[in-house]
Each structure stands twice: as structure tokens, then as C-alpha cells.
Design a protein around this motif. Structure first.
Motif, short mmCIF file in Angstrom:
data_model
loop_
_atom_site.label_atom_id
_atom_site.label_comp_id
_atom_site.label_asym_id
_atom_site.label_seq_id
_atom_site.Cartn_x
_atom_site.Cartn_y
_atom_site.Cartn_z
N ARG A 642 -29.72 58.61 69.13
CA ARG A 642 -30.34 58.93 67.84
C ARG A 642 -29.41 58.60 66.67
NH1 ARG A 642 -30.07 63.77 65.32
NH2 ARG A 642 -29.58 64.89 67.24
N THR A 643 -28.12 58.88 66.82
CA THR A 643 -27.21 58.71 65.68
C THR A 643 -26.57 57.33 65.61
OG1 THR A 643 -25.36 59.65 66.95
CG2 THR A 643 -26.67 61.17 65.62
N ALA A 644 -26.36 56.68 66.75
CA ALA A 644 -25.67 55.39 66.75
C ALA A 644 -26.54 54.24 67.21
CB ALA A 644 -24.41 55.47 67.64
N GLY A 645 -27.62 54.51 67.91
CA GLY A 645 -28.51 53.45 68.38
C GLY A 645 -28.36 53.20 69.86
N SER A 646 -29.41 52.67 70.46
CA SER A 646 -29.44 52.50 71.91
C SER A 646 -28.49 51.42 72.41
CB SER A 646 -30.87 52.16 72.36
OG SER A 646 -31.31 50.96 71.73
N ALA A 647 -28.15 50.46 71.55
CA ALA A 647 -27.27 49.37 71.98
C ALA A 647 -25.83 49.57 71.51
CB ALA A 647 -27.80 48.03 71.45
N ASP A 648 -25.53 50.69 70.90
CA ASP A 648 -24.17 50.95 70.42
C ASP A 648 -23.22 51.12 71.60
OD1 ASP A 648 -22.43 51.88 67.98
OD2 ASP A 648 -22.05 53.34 69.57
#
Length: 773
Positions: A642-648
């Protein structure tokens, strides 16, 4: 933070897990490789729930996507905030209205086909300015699209929040430049959006901008198919933002999107669309026949060049508009540079300014614009190693300062390639105007080196840092702060490249110079000593690493305070060194304390807080408390997604650790699914042979082995071993580990002779490999 791999022995197999990470500090506010970072990502737009499932009354699509909250509704359907229960990540699910809502079978077929085209086209688009599409399909007659969940506001909401007051000019140009860059990419892929409007442009909380909802996007060459869709009478856009050619059913290409962009910019600049009549038909006719009122009539004082661009975009004839989005982005860039030049103060008149003798530790990598202005004007001084040419007049030098500030801004928003190219161009021009050894020339090259680091081109960055350090040492002196800053960055690059012994020597030399010149408690000294501690750990000198990290933590606590973020960063490093020494219970206590303090100082969902919680999970797993570790990682995956993204990178690392703990609990099917998905995302984002991708592929092989699927495991192990050998060489420890994996697999398959031959090969390479340090 360098990407390391921890080992776990189980059933005769050495499993690699990206679990245990230390932290190296980069210059200024720059995150080191792999540091937990990122900001929120946002709210998708608009679906219709499938049959309700479960006691909580929420819908479950395809047994995977749990719909929780309706967050948008449009003409074609709805968008829901949802949970991907398979991966534990928050997503936005867009659903087409159920087929029973229309009795027109032709209309239904058109909606179905349009939705499928949206999914196929959107899923193929990969650009920072475009919403990521994870999945799409059909469930019980319901078509759905799964997208990243964004943390931000669409431009319609931004305008409404501002009570329809115009946005500041810098915000307009920033948004416009990012949208133009995204359109330049999609148009290059042959895709036209056809429904660009404020509601389809999201501004994230970190300032990044994304275009969403390619719901009526079309392949540029697919004119015949589009004509058939249009022939049904289904609206192919939103009236306030439609181009004249869309209204007239003429041929539509990428210039139609540019017209829509002009409508959006007009509204951002004035608070209302260019044509704002009461009924849709009047709006359409106005787009076709009426010239817009110049925006300056609505907003006096609007920069003429911005007004000219908006009106050019709103030309009725596509041939009279800018012909591509890259041209629009270039004009916006020039506006920002000109604005910077206008705002710059006059250059100092002294032939040898004081700053030439007392430079700080180098310009910040990503300064705020106000800071950039304060620093950059001083680069117009008359220091030069050659005769100053007429081109080096104050106006020309001010333009160079503005371009250098623009390059810094490009880096700030993550456009590292463009930032690098502009820094290099500025360095070349400064070289001609001011000389190779001028501090401004060297500063531009220093920043170009940082861009190379962020682009993963560390070898090139190292060479450039070493060059800057050598010239600064000769011109400014070996102990000058700028010289030491460049040497520090060179040492950091050496560590990133795995050349830890060379990095240790350079960090030690820089540390000695800083202790001698500014004292043991100076922030630059402690910054260097922190990285020295990290590097000692990478050399396997755990006891020295621990002692050094404790010294830095104590000094920072004394100088900065026990809750300062730098103090907590070094206490984090203390936890890392404790783990390296196998003191897991002490490491667990340290990480928990750091996590609690970071939550209080930075917030519970701050990336650095989550990083400390991540390492807490590693310690729990090492102490055999896998149930607690599993629960922690399930929560972390949801938060980071949610905070950094699924591909982070940090999200994927947390998912890797989640998979490891699923395996420890014997849930090998789930662990395999997790490993495969992480490997697939890393391959897409990082490349098939990136070290992190190979770690995930190896984890996939481990799971296959535990499930008894040895033939598949052998194929996966061989793929990893071959890639590592090509990447690192046959003697590298990771390559040898993979060859050992392959040999064990052969044993399980009864191919003993092949296994023994491979073991002998590994032993020979290990004997020939580099000695332990």
C-alpha cells in the motif's frame, strides 16, 4: 543497504533468502541501494461486485480479489478498493457493469470488447507515469481489471479541494511535463488514450503524476475497429475534453490527446474548462466551431509562454497543434529553465570569491528548489583555469545555473537518465566557459555520477567519482571537504560493487582525514564511520563492525540525541552486526527498540519503521519463532504494498521473507506461489539475470525440491547457476552454491555419477577462488 543473502540449512539443501540486511548511508538525503523507501501509491478509479461471499458480506472475485470499499463509479462501471488475498496486497479492482444492465446485445458486446482491449493495452504499458495493471479476466459474466492502488488525488479532486481556484503555475508546468512524458511513451507504443481528463490524471502524495484508465485507448493503426465502435453511437470521450476530430468522427491520432491535454491545462490555469456551457451538445459544438477565450482573460498574469502552449494545443486543426508530446515536454522544460533564470540573483563580482576556499561537502543530490537557487548562483564566480571567453558572461552562466537546477529537479522526481544527460551537458558547457577544474564543472560531474549510481551503472559512477576526487584533490587539496565527499562516494560505489576490501581502505582514509580536519564527532565523520562499520560486516569482521557501530551510535546519541533519525539508523546497524555474530536475541531487542522509536518519531508506516520491523521478523525466524515471523510478514507485505507499491524492492523483499517462513511452517505450495510471483515481478522490473531475480528463482527451486518435484527443481537450479556463472564467474560463492544445488538435485534423481562430477568441479573452483579476507 546492500542486498545480501542469508543461508538456511534444511534437508541437506542450502537455501538462500533475502532476509538479513545492513544499512550503508549515502550522501545527504540519498537512499542507499535497497533502503526501504517510497511513498504512498493511490486510489484507482471506479466496479460492480460479484456475488457476495463470506460472512462479512464482501464479494470475492475469482477466489482471489476481496472487494472492500467502492471508491469510484463511472459510465462503464465501478472501482473498488480490494485485497488480493493470494498475495496479501491492496489493489484497485475495476469492474464492468453486469451484462444484465442493458437489453441491447450489441451495446453489451461493444462494452465487453472495449474492456478487453483496455486490459490488453494497459497491461502492456510500462512507464512511471501510467497506472500499473496487475491482472484482468472475467468472473461469472463480470469483466474486471486489477490495478495498483494509488495514494493521491485526481486532478478533478485537486481542483475541487481548491474550490475551483487555479493552481500555481509551477504546479501546472510540473503536472503538464509529467503527463506529456507519459503520453510520449504511450504514443510511441501506438496507443492513443482518447479520454484524457482531470479525473483520469492522479497526482500522488509524493508529487508524481500518473495517467489511469486507458478504458477507450486504441491502437493507433486500428482505425477500422474504432470506427465500428464509434458507429454504434457510444460516446468515445468526455465532452469537456474531446477534440474536434473526435466530435466530427474524423481520423483520430495522438494529437487528439494533445488537444485534451490543452483542455486540462486550461482548466488547471483558470479553474474551468475552455468550453463550459450548460449542455453537452453545446460543449461539443464549441469544441468544433468556437475559439477559446485566452486563459489570461480569466487569469491575468499567466505567463505568456504557458498561455501560448495551451492555445497551440487547443488548435482546431491537428496540423496546427504541437505534433508530438515530446515537443510539448520540451517547451515546458524550457519554461521552467527560463523561470529559474529570471529568479536567480545577480552573480558575485569578486574575481576569486570566498566560496572557492570554503566549499561545503558538495551539493545535495535532490535539493528543494529554494535550496537549489541559493546554492547554484554562486557557481557563476570567475574561477577558471583558462581565459574566460565572451560566452562566459553572467547571463550565459546564469543559464547554466538554471540548467543545473533543472537537472537536480529531474533527479528529484526520479528521471535519472534525463538528469544524467543534462548534468553531463552542463559539465561540458562549464568546461568550455569556466575550465575543467572549476568547482562548478566538477559539481556537475559529481551529480552526474550520482545519477549513474541511481541508474545502476555503478562502474561508470565509480570512475567519475574517482576522477572528481583526483581533480579536487589537486586543485582544492586532499583534505578539502569536497575532495573527501567525492572519495567517500567512490568508496560507497566500491562497496556496492562488492569490492569491500578496496572500499574499506578508502573509507578508512577518508575517516582519518575527517577526524583530523573536523573532529571525531562531526556529522561527516560519523557518516563515514557508519559506512565503515557496515563495510567491516561485509568483510566478515563482525566483532570490529559491532564495536564501530556502537561507537557511532553512542556519539550520535550524544551529539544529535537518542531519537534522531541518524542515531536510530546506526542503532539499526548495531542490530545488523549482532545478527552477523549470531546474537539473535540481542538483535531482536535492538530492532524492536528502533522500530518503536521510529514509529513514534517518523510514524508507524514510515519506510524506515517498516524496515526495522522487517529485520525483527528475520530475528524471530532465526530464533525459531516462525509463527510470529509469519504473522509479522503478512502484515508487512500488506503495508508495503500500500505504501511503496507492489513492485518496490522492499515489498518484494518482504514477500521473499514471507515465503521463507511459509516454507519453515511446511506450507510449501503457498511458498512456491509466493516465490514464483516475486521472481516474475523482479524479472519484469530488474531483468532476468539480476542478482535479486536469481535469488527468487532459486527460492522457487527450493520449494519445488521440498515438494518432491526434483526434475523441475533441477531445471530451475541450472538456470540460476548458468546465469550466476555468466554474471559473477565460476569461482563466485553464489555460483558455487548454485552448482551444489544442482548436484544435490541430481542425487535425488538418482543420477549419482553426474552429481559426483559436479561436486568435484565445485571443489576445484572453490580451491582456485579468492582467499577469505
Amino acid at each position: 543497504m546492500s542486498t545480501g543473502a542469508a543461508a538456511l540449512m534444511a534437508a541437506g539443501q542450502r537455501q538462500e533468502h533475502q532476509e538479513y540486511q545492513g544499512h550503508q548511508e549515502h550522501h545527504g538525503d540519498r537512499p542507499g541501494p535497497g533502503e526501504a523507501g517510497g511513498s504512498g501509491r493511490p486510489a484507482g478509479s471506479g466496479g460492480h461486485a460479484a456475488a457476495q461471499d463470506g460472512n462479512d458480506g464482501t464479494a470475492l472475485i475469482q477466489g482471489r480479489y476481496r472487494l472492500h470499499e467502492l471508491i469510484g463509479r463511472g459510465g462503464m462501471g465501478e472501482v473498488w478498493r480490494a485485497l488480493d488475498e493470494s498475495l496479501g496486497r491492496r489493489v484497485a479492482v475495476k469492474c464492468l457493469k453486469p451484462l444484465g444492465h442493458s437489453g441491447d446485445a450489441g451495446f453489451t458486446r461493444i462494452l465487453q470488447e472495449r474492456f478487453r482491449r483496455e486490459a490488453r493495452v494497459a497491461a502492456a504499458l510500462q512507464h512511471r507515469g501510467i497506472t500499473v495493471v496487475h491482472d484482468f479476466g472475467e468472473h461469472d459474466g463480470l469483466l474486471f481489471l486489477v490495478m495498483e492502488l494509488l495514494d493521491g488525488r485526481n486532478l478533478l479532486q485537486v481542483l475541487d479541494d481548491a474550490r475551483r481556484r487555479p493552481l500555481p503555475v509551477p504546479d501546472i508546468t510540473d503536472i503538464a511535463e509529467q503527463v506529456a512524458a507519459a503520453l510520449a511513451y504511450t504514443h510511441g507504443q501506438g496507443v492513443v488514450h482518447r479520454d484524457l481528463k482531470p479525473a483520469n490524471i492522479i497526482r500522488l502524495t509524493d508529487g508524481a503524476v500518473k495517467i489511469c484508465d486507458f478504458g477507450i485507448a486504441r491502437l493507433g493503426h486500428d482505425i477500422g475497429f474504432t470506427s465500428r465502435l464509434t458507429g454504434t453511437g457510444v460516446a468515445m470521450g468526455t465532452p469537456h475534453y474531446m477534440s474536434p476530430e473526435q466530435i466530427g468522427n474524423s481520423e483520430v491520432d495522438e494529437r487528439s490527446d494533445l488537444y485534451s491535454l490543452g483542455c486540462v491545462l486550461y482548466e488547471l490555469a483558470t479553474g474551468r474548462p475552455p468550453f463550459d456551457q450548460d449542455d453537452a451538445w453545446s460543449v461539443l459544438v464549441a469544441h468544433r466551431d468556437t475559439e477559446p477565450v485566452p486563459p489570461s482573460a480569466e487569469r491575468p498574469g499567466l505567463p505568456p509562454e504557458l498561455e501560448r502552449l495551451i492555445l497551440d494545443l487547443l488548435a482546431k486543426d491537428p496540423d496546427d497543434r504541437p505534433q508530438d508530446a515530446a515537443d510539448v515536454a520540451g517547451r515546458l522544460k524550457a519554461m521552467r529553465a527560463a523561470a529559474s533564470v529570471t529568479a536567480l540573483p545577480a552573480p558575485p563580482a569578486a574575481p576569486l570569491p570566498e566560496w572557492a576556499r570554503t566549499l561545503a561537502t558538495g551539493p545535495a543530490a535532490r535539493p528543494a528548489r529554494s535550496a537549489a537557487k541559493a546554492a547554484h548562483h554562486e557557481l557563476t564566480g570567475a574561477w577558471s583555469t583558462r581565459t574566460v571567453t565572451p560566452s562566459a558572461d553572467p547571463g550565459a552562466l546564469a543559464a547554466l545555473d538554471a540548467r543545473q537546477a533543472e537537472a537536480a529537479d529531474l533527479g528529484r522526481i526520479g528521471n535519472w537518465q534525463e538528469s544524467y544527460e543534462l548534468h553531463i551537458a552542463v559539465a561540458t558547457d562549464r568546461d568550455r566557459a569556466q575550465g575543467t577544474e572549476h568547482p562548478g564543472t566538477l559539481a556537475a560531474r559529481y551529480e552526474a555520477a550520482h545519477c549513474l549510481t541511481m541508474l545502476g551503472r555503478t562502474d561508470e559512477a565509480l570512475r567519475l567519482y574517482a576522477y572528481v576526487a583526483e581533480v579536487r584533490g589537486r586543485v582544492l587539496g586532499p583534505d578539502h571537504p569536497d575532495t573527501l565527499a567525492a572519495r567517500h562516494e567512490a568508496a560507497y560505489a566500491l562497496g556496492t560493487l562488492g569490492r569491500h576490501l578496496e572500499a574499506h581502505r578508502e573509507f578508512s582514509a577518508v575517516l582519518a582525514a575527517r577526524e583530523r580536519t573536523v573532529g571525531p564527532d562531526h556529522p561527516d565523520t560519523l557518516h563515514c564511520k557508519h559506512n565503515l562499520a557496515y563495510n567491516l560486516g561485509q568483510l566478515g569482521r563482525a566483532a570490529e563492525a559491532y564495536t564501530t557501530a556502537v561507537e557511532v551510535a553512542d556519539a550520535r546519541s550524544r551529539v544529535l540525541g537518542p531519537e534522531h533519525t541518524d542515531t536510530l539508523g546506526t542503532r539499526f546497524e548495531v542490530g545488523f552486526t549482532l545478527g552477523q555474530a549470531g546474537r539473535w536475541a540481542e538483535a531482536l531487542d535492538t530492532y524492536r527498540e528502533v522500530a518503536a522509536l521510529r514509529a513514534r518519531v517518523l510514524g508507524a508506516e514510515h519506510p524506515e519503521t517498516l524496515a526495522a520491523r522487517y529485520e525483527t521478523g528475520i530475528c524471530l525466524g532465526r530464533l525459531g519463532r516462525t509463527e510470529e515471523a509469519l504473522a509479522l510478514y503478512e502484515e508487512l507485505v500488506a503495508l508495503l504494498t500500500r505504501t511503496a507499491g507492489s513492485a518496490d524492492e522492499e515489498t518484494l523483499r518482504a514477500r521473499q521473507a514471507l515465503g521463507v517462513n511459509l516454507g519453515r511452517r511446511g506450507h510449501w505450495d503457498r511458498a512456491l506461489a509466493e516465490a514464483r510471483d516475486v521472481a516474475a515481478i523482479r524479472e519484469r522490473v530488474l531483468g532476468a539475470n539480476h542478482p535479486d531475480t536469481l535469488v527468487s528463482k532459486r527460492e522457487t527451486a527450493v520449494c519445488l525440491g521440498w515438494l518432491g518435484r526434483w526434475a523441475e527443481a533441477l531445471t530451475a537450479y541450472r538456470e540460476v547457476a548458468t546465469a550466476r556463472e555468466a554474471l559473477f564467474g565460476p569461482d563466485h560463492p553464489d555460483t558455487l552454491t548454485s552448482r551444489n544445488d544442482e548436484a544435490r538435485c541430481l542425487e535425488h534423481l538418482g543420477r549419482t555419477a553426474e552429481a559426483q562430477a559436479l561436486y568435484r568441479r565445485v571443489a576445484a573452483h572453490a580451491a582456485d577462488g579468492p582467499e577469505s579476507l
